[in-house]
Design a protein around this motif. Structure first.
Motif, PDB file in Angstrom:
ATOM      1  N   UNK A 278       0.832  -1.217   0.000  1.00 55.48           N
ATOM      2  CA  UNK A 278       0.000   0.000   0.000  1.00 55.48           C
ATOM      3  C   UNK A 278       0.859   1.256   0.000  1.00 55.48           C
ATOM      4  N   UNK A 279       0.381   2.277  -0.690  1.00 54.59           N
ATOM      5  CA  UNK A 279       1.026   3.593  -0.723  1.00 54.59           C
ATOM      6  C   UNK A 279       0.174   4.559   0.090  1.00 54.59           C
ATOM      7  N   UNK A 280       0.685   5.752   0.362  1.00 58.37           N
ATOM      8  CA  UNK A 280      -0.106   6.704   1.175  1.00 58.37           C
ATOM      9  C   UNK A 280      -1.503   6.954   0.626  1.00 58.37           C
ATOM     10  N   UNK A 281      -1.633   6.988  -0.712  1.00 59.44           N
ATOM     11  CA  UNK A 281      -2.950   7.289  -1.286  1.00 59.44           C
ATOM     12  C   UNK A 281      -3.572   6.091  -2.001  1.00 59.44           C
ATOM     13  N   UNK A 282      -2.879   4.974  -2.028  1.00 54.28           N
ATOM     14  CA  UNK A 282      -3.388   3.827  -2.783  1.00 54.28           C
ATOM     15  C   UNK A 282      -3.360   2.565  -1.919  1.00 54.28           C
ATOM     16  N   UNK A 283      -4.363   1.711  -2.097  1.00 54.58           N
ATOM     17  CA  UNK A 283      -4.359   0.443  -1.358  1.00 54.58           C
ATOM     18  C   UNK A 283      -3.348  -0.531  -1.971  1.00 54.58           C
TER      19      UNK A 283
END
Length: 266
Positions: A231-236
């Motif tokens: 997961x990224x800060x804005x993406x799962x």
């Protein structure tokens, strides 16, 4: 065509499989057996190490691991029936004037059944056949190589040492049986006449086979929902589903290989 195919040859298998076998925890087994006419119970604990891998594709379809070392500790409890030593003192009768015939009482001595513990540690060399098994357990795909047979066992030195250990334990046990001192040589010769090296080999072989049969060597393990990207800060996290996993031995490319095929879906 599978979505993902991974393969290792015998060179890689000879690194991965022995290393995995050596990492297996100690295994324990117990059971009942016979040593000639002597009944016994046994328990064994041991570990496996080393090995030379030979990938044998169908129709044989096994991973044969030769020169595999098995270090074990074997605890036996032998049940010895000493009734063959039972005897009665002869009855003596005399005729005494004015009294008549007088006889000594009949005295018989019986010997018990005794239990003799024997503890023995040694190692043997074996060749073992493993077959691939794929399962989906609690959302995790697992490929294991399961021991299905023991085609060869080298038991000679271990069997000779065990025979000596049995002999020493039985002799020690006989020494503490009341009245048996004069009969010790006879008892030992009768008992050891029934326990031979062939008996020991016939005991160790099935014990070692039962000891290792069914052991599972892990080859591959992966959750069914596999994380491709974290997961990224804005993406799962990005996940794919492993719909099927198939493990097989294959020699069609001119080289024996262990092949794992995977089908995936988003």
């Amino acid at each position: 065509m599978p979505d993902i195919v991974a393969a290792i040859d015998e060179t890689a298998a000879n690194v991965i499989v022995p290393r995995t076998i050596s990492a297996l925890p100690a295994t324990s087994r117990s059971g009942m057996a016979s040593l000639g006419p002597v009944s016994l119970s046994w328990s064994a604990t041991g570990v496996l190490s080393g090995g030379i891998v030979d990938l044998i594709p169908p129709p044989v379809d096994v991973i044969r691991v030769g020169s595999l070392r098995v270090d074990y500790t074997l605890n036996l409890t032998l049940s010895l029936d000493l009734s063959f030593l039972n005897f009665c003192l002869p009855q003596v009768c005399v005729t005494i004037p004015f009294i008549g015939r007088v006889c000594t009482p009949r005295i018989c001595i019986t010997f018990p059944k005794i239990s003799v513990p024997v503890s023995h540690s040694s190692s043997i060399t074996a060749a073992m056949d493993l077959r691939l098994a794929t399962t989906l357990n609690a959302g995790v795909w697992e490929v294991n190589a399961v021991i299905v047979g023991v085609p060869t066992l080298v038991l000679g030195p271990a069997a000779t040492a065990l025979l000596a250990a049995v002999g020493a334990a039985v002799t020690t046990a006989l020494l503490v049986v009341p009245f048996i001192g004069p009969l010790l040589a006879l008892a030992s010769s009768i008992i050891f006449g029934t326990i031979t090296l062939a008996n020991i080999l016939g005991l160790l072989g099935p014990i070692v086979t039962a000891f290792v049969a069914g052991l599972r060597v892990p080859i591959y393990q992966q959750p069914q929902m596999f994380e491709v990207l974290p997961p990224a800060p804005l993406d799962p996290a990005v996940l794919v589903r492993l719909d099927s996993v198939i493990a097989a031995l294959d020699g069609s490319a001119g080289e024996d290989e262990l092949v794992i095929s995977v089908d995936i879906s988003p």
